[in-house]
Design a protein around this motif. Sequence first.
Motif, PDB file in Angstrom:
ATOM      1  N   UNK A   1      37.422  38.447  42.381  1.00  0.00           N
ATOM      2  CA  UNK A   1      37.753  39.756  41.857  1.00  0.00           C
ATOM      3  C   UNK A   1      39.026  39.960  41.172  1.00  0.00           C
ATOM      4  N   UNK A   2      39.544  40.925  40.594  1.00  0.00           N
ATOM      5  CA  UNK A   2      40.419  42.344  40.272  1.00  0.00           C
ATOM      6  C   UNK A   2      41.536  40.752  39.860  1.00  0.00           C
TER       7      UNK A   2
ATOM      8  N   UNK B   1      42.989  41.423  31.473  1.00  0.00           N
ATOM      9  CA  UNK B   1      43.057  42.261  32.859  1.00  0.00           C
ATOM     10  C   UNK B   1      41.978  42.459  33.891  1.00  0.00           C
ATOM     11  N   UNK B   2      41.959  42.848  34.978  1.00  0.00           N
ATOM     12  CA  UNK B   2      40.727  43.184  35.919  1.00  0.00           C
ATOM     13  C   UNK B   2      39.802  42.512  35.653  1.00  0.00           C
ATOM     14  N   UNK B   3      39.448  41.093  35.498  1.00  0.00           N
ATOM     15  CA  UNK B   3      38.044  40.130  35.339  1.00  0.00           C
ATOM     16  C   UNK B   3      37.810  40.089  36.187  1.00  0.00           C
ATOM     17  N   UNK B   4      36.089  39.546  36.383  1.00  0.00           N
ATOM     18  CA  UNK B   4      35.947  38.996  38.169  1.00  0.00           C
ATOM     19  C   UNK B   4      35.137  37.261  37.189  1.00  0.00           C
ATOM     20  N   UNK B   5      36.080  36.383  38.269  1.00  0.00           N
ATOM     21  CA  UNK B   5      35.253  35.417  38.138  1.00  0.00           C
ATOM     22  C   UNK B   5      34.346  34.655  38.861  1.00  0.00           C
TER      23      UNK B   5
ATOM     24  N   UNK C   1      33.780  38.103  34.264  1.00  0.00           N
ATOM     25  CA  UNK C   1      32.968  39.387  33.426  1.00  0.00           C
ATOM     26  C   UNK C   1      34.129  40.093  33.529  1.00  0.00           C
ATOM     27  N   UNK C   2      33.793  41.789  33.145  1.00  0.00           N
ATOM     28  CA  UNK C   2      34.843  42.468  32.869  1.00  0.00           C
ATOM     29  C   UNK C   2      34.367  43.149  33.833  1.00  0.00           C
ATOM     30  N   UNK C   3      35.681  44.091  34.782  1.00  0.00           N
ATOM     31  CA  UNK C   3      36.067  44.866  36.165  1.00  0.00           C
ATOM     32  C   UNK C   3      34.360  45.986  36.485  1.00  0.00           C
ATOM     33  N   UNK C   4      33.735  46.145  35.183  1.00  0.00           N
ATOM     34  CA  UNK C   4      32.227  47.358  35.217  1.00  0.00           C
ATOM     35  C   UNK C   4      31.371  46.547  35.160  1.00  0.00           C
TER      36      UNK C   4
ATOM     37  N   UNK D   1      41.498  38.832  44.171  1.00  0.00           N
ATOM     38  CA  UNK D   1      42.802  37.855  43.527  1.00  0.00           C
ATOM     39  C   UNK D   1      44.185  39.375  43.486  1.00  0.00           C
ATOM     40  N   UNK D   2      43.630  40.646  43.559  1.00  0.00           N
ATOM     41  CA  UNK D   2      44.635  42.070  43.916  1.00  0.00           C
ATOM     42  C   UNK D   2      45.921  41.523  42.305  1.00  0.00           C
ATOM     43  N   UNK D   3      45.249  41.501  41.119  1.00  0.00           N
ATOM     44  CA  UNK D   3      46.286  40.761  40.548  1.00  0.00           C
ATOM     45  C   UNK D   3      46.567  39.874  39.698  1.00  0.00           C
ATOM     46  N   UNK D   4      46.713  39.137  40.708  1.00  0.00           N
ATOM     47  CA  UNK D   4      46.743  38.243  40.044  1.00  0.00           C
ATOM     48  C   UNK D   4      46.007  36.762  39.190  1.00  0.00           C
TER      49      UNK D   4
END
Length: 391
Positions: A42-43, A56-60, A71-74, A86-89
């Motif tokens: 996440x993230x 940005x702000x994606x979930x794999x 996936x998108x964050x939502x 991932x804390x934005x990495x």
Amino acid sequence: MHVFQSLRGRFIAHAVVCLALFQQHACGRKPIDIADVDLVIRNAMVLDVVEGRVRSNSTVVVDDGSIIDVLAEEVVPPSATRTMDARGRLLTPGLIDVHHHTEYVLGDSITSGGGFVADLTMQPDSITAYRERFVRAYLPHGVTTVRDAGSSEDNMPMLLAWMTRSPQAPDFYPVGGAIVSHEEGRVPFAGHAVVRGPADAAQRVRDYHRQGIRHIKVYWRLREPELKAVIDEAGALDVNVTAHIDFKVLPRDLDLALDLGLRSFEHAYTVGVAALTPEEFEEVWRVHVPATIGDRRKGRFYLGAMEYFNFLGPENESVIALIDRMAALDCALTPTLHIFAQHLGLTSFTSPSVGGFDDLSGLSPTQRGRAVDGYRSMASYVKRMHDAGIV
């Protein structure tokens, strides 16, 4: 599909996790509503190499070694055995080394002329130990796929064993030895596979294919009849062929290779060499190179290649015409820029010299500046190739 395009990419999350995964667009998608998956990251920022943008702000979502979705964050992901933040990495595709020589990773001696010569033992435990050295040379730097460009046939048991995929090692695609024609009195380089005539060349392709190899490398010491036999047999077997065409051994050089059906090439500098007439080629090597570096032997080939591009300049009509033809035929090129740039002080890191042939130390500021000028000219042609669609 070209070999570089058909090699399935892998991903690495820098400073987060190194994963042996197929990239999303290269594998079959599973239903996202499965009850449980192996891993959710996440993230993350995700580099989408298909669309050429960073998400940005994606979930794999990962399951059974494959990326199922990004996936998108939502969007709520499925439940997972393991979840990582991932804390934005940045999550990026794993790097691919498309021009590897096993001797340069495992070499244990150096010839008087320079260059590694590996004297390896093909016992199972040794092959395992060699692979561990191979892994250490690549995975810590994010390289998850490696295509060989010619290694000793003496090491074929190792090359074939490394083809077996493992989550602990880069995917490995051997080519066997780089195929060359027999030359009376010549001791071939360790990474060359010598053929004696067209029939022998075709048989070598069949032998490699039978062993599971699907990518063949031909070298500039391969004469036209044998080259044609390799191309024809490889085409019949659906085997990719890539070529190092150089030094005016073939009539019309790269143009002839294109006529015969080659579409994949190694080394950007060879395009410049191919654009020179035989007379210009000799003039640069025998007049311009000595005028620039005198009788220096260390690094002479590398400096000479840059001198060819000083002679051609950045807008040479013959080079541009050759690039246009390659683009029209949907060709691919491995530019191998770093091996030149690193010894000219143009890169963030420099690999140790492996012998006198690539030693550019001790150049005067004028000599180094002239070599850099040649490099920049060559690099400008690589940019032109990229813009023209040569991958």
